[in-house]
Design a protein around this motif. Structure first.
Motif, PDB file in Angstrom:
ATOM      1  N   ARG A  96       0.839  -1.208   0.000  1.00  0.00           N
ATOM      2  CA  ARG A  96       0.000   0.000   0.000  1.00  0.00           C
ATOM      3  C   ARG A  96       0.870   1.253   0.000  1.00  0.00           C
ATOM      4  NH1 ARG A  96      -4.247   2.786  -1.593  1.00  0.00           N
ATOM      5  NH2 ARG A  96      -5.018   4.255  -0.016  1.00  0.00           N
ATOM      6  N   GLU A  97       1.971   1.233   0.742  1.00  0.00           N
ATOM      7  CA  GLU A  97       2.873   2.390   0.792  1.00  0.00           C
ATOM      8  C   GLU A  97       3.494   2.646  -0.578  1.00  0.00           C
ATOM      9  OE1 GLU A  97       6.719   3.929   3.425  1.00  0.00           O
ATOM     10  OE2 GLU A  97       6.305   1.781   3.204  1.00  0.00           O
ATOM     11  N   VAL A  98       3.906   1.588  -1.266  1.00  0.00           N
ATOM     12  CA  VAL A  98       4.499   1.753  -2.598  1.00  0.00           C
ATOM     13  C   VAL A  98       3.468   2.301  -3.574  1.00  0.00           C
ATOM     14  CG1 VAL A  98       5.518   0.514  -4.535  1.00  0.00           C
ATOM     15  CG2 VAL A  98       6.227  -0.032  -2.214  1.00  0.00           C
ATOM     16  N   GLU A  99       2.233   1.822  -3.503  1.00  0.00           N
ATOM     17  CA  GLU A  99       1.190   2.327  -4.402  1.00  0.00           C
ATOM     18  C   GLU A  99       0.933   3.812  -4.175  1.00  0.00           C
ATOM     19  OE1 GLU A  99      -1.998  -0.289  -3.508  1.00  0.00           O
ATOM     20  OE2 GLU A  99      -1.355  -1.859  -4.915  1.00  0.00           O
ATOM     21  N   LEU A 100       0.928   4.249  -2.915  1.00  0.00           N
ATOM     22  CA  LEU A 100       0.753   5.676  -2.627  1.00  0.00           C
ATOM     23  C   LEU A 100       1.945   6.483  -3.129  1.00  0.00           C
ATOM     24  CD1 LEU A 100      -0.760   5.532   0.978  1.00  0.00           C
ATOM     25  CD2 LEU A 100      -1.923   6.206  -1.128  1.00  0.00           C
ATOM     26  N   SER A 101       3.127   5.913  -3.045  1.00  0.00           N
ATOM     27  CA  SER A 101       4.307   6.605  -3.554  1.00  0.00           C
ATOM     28  C   SER A 101       4.242   6.752  -5.079  1.00  0.00           C
ATOM     29  CB  SER A 101       5.576   5.844  -3.151  1.00  0.00           C
ATOM     30  OG  SER A 101       6.727   6.471  -3.663  1.00  0.00           O
ATOM     31  N   ILE A 102       3.760   5.733  -5.779  1.00  0.00           N
ATOM     32  CA  ILE A 102       3.593   5.817  -7.229  1.00  0.00           C
ATOM     33  C   ILE A 102       2.579   6.904  -7.571  1.00  0.00           C
ATOM     34  CG2 ILE A 102       2.753   4.585  -9.256  1.00  0.00           C
ATOM     35  CD1 ILE A 102       3.830   2.018  -8.020  1.00  0.00           C
ATOM     36  N   SER A 103       1.497   6.944  -6.816  1.00  0.00           N
ATOM     37  CA  SER A 103       0.478   7.969  -7.054  1.00  0.00           C
ATOM     38  C   SER A 103       1.053   9.364  -6.857  1.00  0.00           C
ATOM     39  CB  SER A 103      -0.705   7.742  -6.115  1.00  0.00           C
ATOM     40  OG  SER A 103      -1.682   8.745  -6.278  1.00  0.00           O
ATOM     41  N   ALA A 104       1.918   9.536  -5.839  1.00  0.00           N
ATOM     42  CA  ALA A 104       2.517  10.848  -5.594  1.00  0.00           C
ATOM     43  C   ALA A 104       3.459  11.239  -6.727  1.00  0.00           C
ATOM     44  CB  ALA A 104       3.261  10.834  -4.264  1.00  0.00           C
ATOM     45  N   GLU A 105       4.239  10.281  -7.224  1.00  0.00           N
ATOM     46  CA  GLU A 105       5.168  10.587  -8.317  1.00  0.00           C
ATOM     47  C   GLU A 105       4.410  10.969  -9.589  1.00  0.00           C
ATOM     48  OE1 GLU A 105       8.216  11.003  -8.037  1.00  0.00           O
ATOM     49  OE2 GLU A 105       8.656  10.100  -6.088  1.00  0.00           O
ATOM     50  N   ARG A 106       3.317  10.308  -9.869  1.00  0.00           N
ATOM     51  CA  ARG A 106       2.531  10.660 -11.057  1.00  0.00           C
ATOM     52  C   ARG A 106       1.885  12.029 -10.914  1.00  0.00           C
ATOM     53  NH1 ARG A 106      -0.329   4.729 -12.124  1.00  0.00           N
ATOM     54  NH2 ARG A 106       1.495   3.776 -13.177  1.00  0.00           N
ATOM     55  N   ALA A 107       1.549  12.398  -9.674  1.00  0.00           N
ATOM     56  CA  ALA A 107       0.935  13.716  -9.445  1.00  0.00           C
ATOM     57  C   ALA A 107       1.935  14.840  -9.644  1.00  0.00           C
ATOM     58  CB  ALA A 107       0.352  13.776  -8.036  1.00  0.00           C
ATOM     59  N   GLU A 108       3.245  14.525  -9.670  1.00  0.00           N
ATOM     60  CA  GLU A 108       4.244  15.560  -9.925  1.00  0.00           C
ATOM     61  C   GLU A 108       4.070  16.177 -11.312  1.00  0.00           C
ATOM     62  OE1 GLU A 108       6.580  16.881  -8.127  1.00  0.00           O
ATOM     63  OE2 GLU A 108       6.743  15.605  -6.358  1.00  0.00           O
ATOM     64  N   LYS A 109       3.417  15.465 -12.232  1.00  0.00           N
ATOM     65  CA  LYS A 109       3.209  15.991 -13.583  1.00  0.00           C
ATOM     66  C   LYS A 109       2.061  16.984 -13.644  1.00  0.00           C
ATOM     67  CE  LYS A 109       4.914  11.782 -15.844  1.00  0.00           C
ATOM     68  NZ  LYS A 109       4.601  10.694 -16.816  1.00  0.00           N
ATOM     69  N   LEU A 110       1.275  17.094 -12.575  1.00  0.00           N
ATOM     70  CA  LEU A 110       0.132  18.007 -12.556  1.00  0.00           C
ATOM     71  C   LEU A 110       0.573  19.410 -12.158  1.00  0.00           C
ATOM     72  CD1 LEU A 110      -2.483  15.710 -10.773  1.00  0.00           C
ATOM     73  CD2 LEU A 110      -2.172  16.085 -13.233  1.00  0.00           C
ATOM     74  N   PRO A 111      -0.163  20.454 -12.600  1.00  0.00           N
ATOM     75  CA  PRO A 111       0.178  21.825 -12.189  1.00  0.00           C
ATOM     76  C   PRO A 111      -0.030  22.001 -10.684  1.00  0.00           C
ATOM     77  CG  PRO A 111      -1.275  21.827 -14.097  1.00  0.00           C
ATOM     78  CD  PRO A 111      -1.270  20.430 -13.576  1.00  0.00           C
ATOM     79  N   SER A 112       0.719  22.946 -10.117  1.00  0.00           N
ATOM     80  CA  SER A 112       0.560  23.299  -8.706  1.00  0.00           C
ATOM     81  C   SER A 112       0.388  24.800  -8.606  1.00  0.00           C
ATOM     82  CB  SER A 112       1.770  22.849  -7.891  1.00  0.00           C
ATOM     83  OG  SER A 112       2.946  23.478  -8.348  1.00  0.00           O
TER      84      SER A 112
END
Length: 533
Positions: free
Chosen positions: A358-374
């Protein structure tokens, strides 16, 4: 209260084991024992291993009068020191009183504290004071600190700054050239005080990183439970090792007393002309052999105690007394399905691999969100001027929209790394399930085998004891030689070693099964009950 038990006896020696505190009121009884031994022309040996304390009159008894004829066995260090000072000091007066006061204080230091310890208490001490338990707690605290750091990225950041300076500016630096005017301006004073507030209004990546960090807390807590189980199992193994060594000591002492008794019989028969000198010599060799076995057993017990004391964080000077028996009443063994069902619920390793996934899946989700605007906002406000008396208010308000366009493949590489970690976690999850099932099946096999061996060893010891009794009767009645007795005693010693080893293996198998099913947590202290120990 003092308890006196008669121990091994030979034609020239009588052993008495003393238990409890020796006071002046017990000295008459000791004088009677010594007088009886003197009439029988025997040497008296007083075993002080179980003596808790002595008073001043007892020390004087051991250093003067009839008490000097007794040989003190297992004499505590503080008693030896008292006797030495009493023997060298003049009788009466301030010298004796001062010596007794000094060594009374020394006795409190020299005497080791007796610690009665059950397995549950040993596990509790290991978790509180042991290195592995403390390191697991520190790792859990580190995971919480990392989660707090990730949460800080979502909260507003506020900082202030005050500056007072004296400056000289070169206009040419800014590309300004005024004909006829100097290029240097100043010196002049600048005072500036401002506050800056920055906040992330929209940052999906930071939010998901925080969730992954929070999952790290769950993982560390589960891993701490795994460490606790391993600590409990390791302490149980050390506890069984000490129990086994102490059982060997008891058996060796019993065999030593028996050998001394047989030596006395052989010596009496030699004097009566019934037996030969070689029978007495063989019996003496048996006494020496049993003495050697006792010394080896005591050394093993001391080494086992040191290992247990180090594991649970106790003082090495404390006297450790185990309260749990080596042999426990047999309980029905569970079936494989029952044991594996319990393991799936109670083994933290199974939950740990799921939480890591579960921790790795959340980390993958966070890395993919880096491509989104902030989106972020910033406010800077303060006062500045040349002096404190002429400050003016100024401010800056702004917003920042950040869009990653090209990162050189950094984000893709991170995602690929996390995807590999995810596949690794899936492989590990299946392997842990098979590992737990193997542990359960192996523990059940070991438990069944150990119980069968313990029953066989128990019967073997009974038969060996009967064989020795028969051989002893035949020797006393002159039917056989001491060789038969010596062989029977060797068989009994081997049978006792087999029984002790089987009982220790049975106890170890019981704890191995508890670890395999997760029931080892029953030996852990209940939360909230530590303060009541």
């Amino acid at each position: 209260m003092l308890k006196i038990e008669a121990g091994a006896a030979t034609a020239k020696e009588q052993v008495y084991r003393l238990t409890g505190r020796i006071d002046a009121e017990h000295l008459d009884e000791l004088r009677t024992l010594l007088q009886s031994a003197r009439l029988a022309r025997k040497k008296v040996v007083l075993d002080l291993e179980s003596v808790s304390d002595v008073d001043r009159d007892t020390v004087r008894f051991f250093t003067s009068g009839p008490g000097r004829a007794a040989h003190l066995l297992h004499c505590p260090a503080y008693v030896k020191e008292w006797c030495r000072v009493e023997a060298r000091s003049p009788r009466g007066g301030k010298a004796v009183a001062f010596a007794l006061i000094v060594f009374a204080l020394s006795a409190a230091t020299l005497r080791a504290e007796t610690v009665r310890l059950s397995l549950r208490e040993a596990v509790s001490r290991a978790l509180d004071e042991g290195t592995a338990g403390r390191l697991a707690s520190e790792r859990s605290m580190q995971a919480r600190a990392r989660a707090d750091q990730a949460r800080a990225g979502l909260l507003p950041q506020v900082d202030g700054e005050v500056q007072d300076s004296n400056q000289i500016l070169n206009l040419k630096t800014f590309g300004l050239t005024i004909p006829g005017a100097p290029s240097l301006v100043g010196p002049f004073n600048v005072f500036d005080a401002h506050v800056r507030i920055a906040a992330r209004l929209l940052d999906v990546a930071a939010y998901r990183r925080w969730r992954a960090a929070r999952q790290g807390i769950v993982v560390s807590d589960v891993e701490r439970r795994t460490t606790e189980n391993e600590i409990a199992a390791a302490v149980a193994t050390l506890y069984v090792a000490v129990q086994r060594a102490e059982a060997s000591i008891e058996a060796s002492r019993a065999n030593l007393e028996l050998s001394r008794k047989l030596f006395g019989i052989a010596e009496d028969q030699r004097k009566a002309g019934v037996a030969t000198r070689i029978d007495a010599t063989r019996a003496s060799v048996a006494v020496s052999r049993q003495n050697q076995n006792l010394l080896v057993a005591q050394n093993r017990a001391n080494a086992s105690r040191l290992a247990l004391v180090r594991a649970i964080g106790m003082s090495f000077s404390d006297d450790l007394v185990l309260t749990d028996p080596l042999h426990d009443d047999a309980v029905p063994l569970p079936t494989v399905d029952q044991a594996f069902a319990a393991a799936r619920i109670r083994r933290p390793e199974l939950r740990a691999v799921s939480e890591r996934l579960r921790e790795v899946e959340l980390s993958i989700s966070a890395e993919r969100a880096e491509k989104l605007p902030s989106l972020g906002a910033q406010f800077v406000g303060g006062y500045n001027g040349n002096h404190l008396r002429d400050l003016d208010w100024n401010r800056t308000v702004g917003a920042t929209l950040s869009i990653p366009i090209f990162t050189g493949g950094r984000l893709s590489a991170r995602i690929a790394e996390d995807e590999s970690r995810r596949r690794e976690a899936l492989i590990r999850e299946k392997d842990v399930e098979r590992e737990v099932e193997e542990d359960v099946r192996q523990a059940l096999l070991d438990s069944e085998s150990a119980r069968s061996r313990a029953a066989v060893a128990e019967d073997g010891e009974k038969l060996a004891r009967q064989e020795l009794e028969f051989a002893q009767d035949r020797f006393v009645n002159g039917i056989s030689s001491s060789i038969e007795v010596d062989n029977a005693q060797a068989s009994l010693t081997a049978a006792q070693d087999d029984r002790i080893a089987a009982l220790a293996d049975e106890a170890q198998a019981r704890f191995d099964l508890a670890r395999a099913t997760g029931d080892i947590r029953d030996y852990l202290p209940v939360p909230g009950a530590v303060a009541n120990r």
